[in-house]
Design a protein around this motif. Sequence first.
Motif, short mmCIF file in Angstrom:
data_model
loop_
_atom_site.label_atom_id
_atom_site.label_comp_id
_atom_site.label_asym_id
_atom_site.label_seq_id
_atom_site.Cartn_x
_atom_site.Cartn_y
_atom_site.Cartn_z
N THR A 85 0.97 -1.02 0.25
CA THR A 85 -0.47 -0.13 0.08
C THR A 85 0.75 1.00 -0.07
O THR A 85 2.15 0.68 0.34
N THR A 116 -7.30 6.82 1.58
CA THR A 116 -7.45 5.74 0.87
C THR A 116 -8.78 5.27 0.66
O THR A 116 -9.47 5.13 -0.11
N SER A 172 -5.62 -1.43 2.29
CA SER A 172 -5.33 -0.44 3.24
C SER A 172 -5.95 -0.19 4.70
O SER A 172 -5.27 -0.46 5.75
#
Length: 546
Positions: free
Chosen positions: A117, A139, A377
């Motif tokens: 990520t 995110t 995430s």
Amino acid sequence: MSTPVLLAAGNATSEHRPLIMALFGAFVLATLVITVWAGRQTRSAADFYAGGGQFTGFQNGLAISGDYMSAASFLGISGAIALYGYDGFLYSIGFLVAWLVALLLVAEPLRNSGRFTMGDVLAYRMRQRPVRTAAGTSTIVVSIFYLLAQMAGAGVLVSLLLGITSDGGKIGIVALVGVLMIVYVTIGGMKGTTWVQMVKAVLLIAGTLLITFLILLKFDFNLSQLLGAAATNSGKGDAFLEPGLKYGISGVSKLDFISLGIALVLGTAGLPHILIRFYTVPTAKAARKSVNWAIGIIGAFYLMTIVLGFGAAALLSGDTIKASNKAGNTAAPLTALEVGGGADSTGGAILLAVISAVAFATILAVVAGLTLASSSSFAHDIYANVIKRGKATEKEEMRAARWSTVLIGIVSIALGALARDLNVAGLVALAFAVAASANLPTILYSLFWKRFTTTGALWSIYGGLISSVVLVLFSPVVSGGPASMFKGVDFHWFPLENPGLVSIPLGFLLGWLGSLLSKEEPDAGKYAELEVKSLTGVGVAAAVKH
């Protein structure tokens, strides 16, 4: 040609509904089969998050283009061009040019520096817990904004095919897409999502190529004739082919155009579901190659959206398009019906069904990619490294990812139901603005600025995120405009529909200011290590295998 196409479309879908449902079912079933097959090969966190880093540059390029060519591209841009001519065409240019920023500044260094990520890159040289929390939050918010557009597109598309006009029916369709999205991600992970993206990209290019060919055939492959017919049929004359129909009416609309352009060009390099694609390839060379393939495929597609949009304007009236959907999202399917032989023909019904099924598969694939980015995430950055302080097992981490997928799906369904009447290209532009405001400054500073600190990263992410979201909430997109999300109320005070002109510079400014005012001393050694990793890719292969 502008007469009862919409009513005829309803008749065509009712007469040929069994055929349409069969085609739709076949597309959805095929993607589910692919997902289940890939899911059986997902055994570790590396498989779930990054497909084990096993995809080639060409395969990843197809998947990236599949992620990028969303409902906004196929439905929203063609609708915007059909209604606003040249000003709608600006979306095509903005989305395509944005790839140059991603290629030149982000693709290779990001892939070399991280593991799963964006938070991996930021946490390398900064305090891990606060930075990962901020990256995970950003995110999820960006992904949900992007998901709104896909949900809205799905509702419009299936409503047209099935003749559903009630709000309850449209909300039910949005819920169906959300459920399928949850199934795709929880079962298939990155491997399943990537294979679905590849298949969907091929189908979408083929379907778009077919409609483009049929439109050009009607005008003897003469673009000048096509554009002339579009200008005449639009009722706007030459103004339809010139700037200003949507963004040149007032000073505010001109500023809105600048804001939109900045958001489109800079947004791609900060989109979470695009960024995680760079971790699915084994080498930096493959990352570059995948972006090159993506640019070629996406470029060809956006050239065809020009023909789709102006073809819709030439063959259908603006009133007909707006009667089906006020934002113009059904222009492409209605044009497919028209060039396939008309609403009374089997050919028209078949082409409408095929194109709509491809568009629906497009939406399913993109929402799966978005949901995977946000759930990854949450699980990797927030759950495993913040809540569990790095002590979570792979099994616990993957379980957290799957549960977060369900929660994100529920939120997306609720918000998508509210956004069902907005133009999907405009909604995606909002996601681009949020991504460029919160993610891009932090990524660039982290990769290229030695003085960047944890405080700068937090100020940049939260400042860009909060400012962009607040400006959207108090903009004409949500209230006070003719096509706002909430009708009959007006609490907007920000005049622009896109916040990028204000929030993107603010994100960069806050990152710089936070770093200068911070008492934290930047770790020069860590920056030097990150610089070597980002330029050479040293150590990445071992991380992927691990």
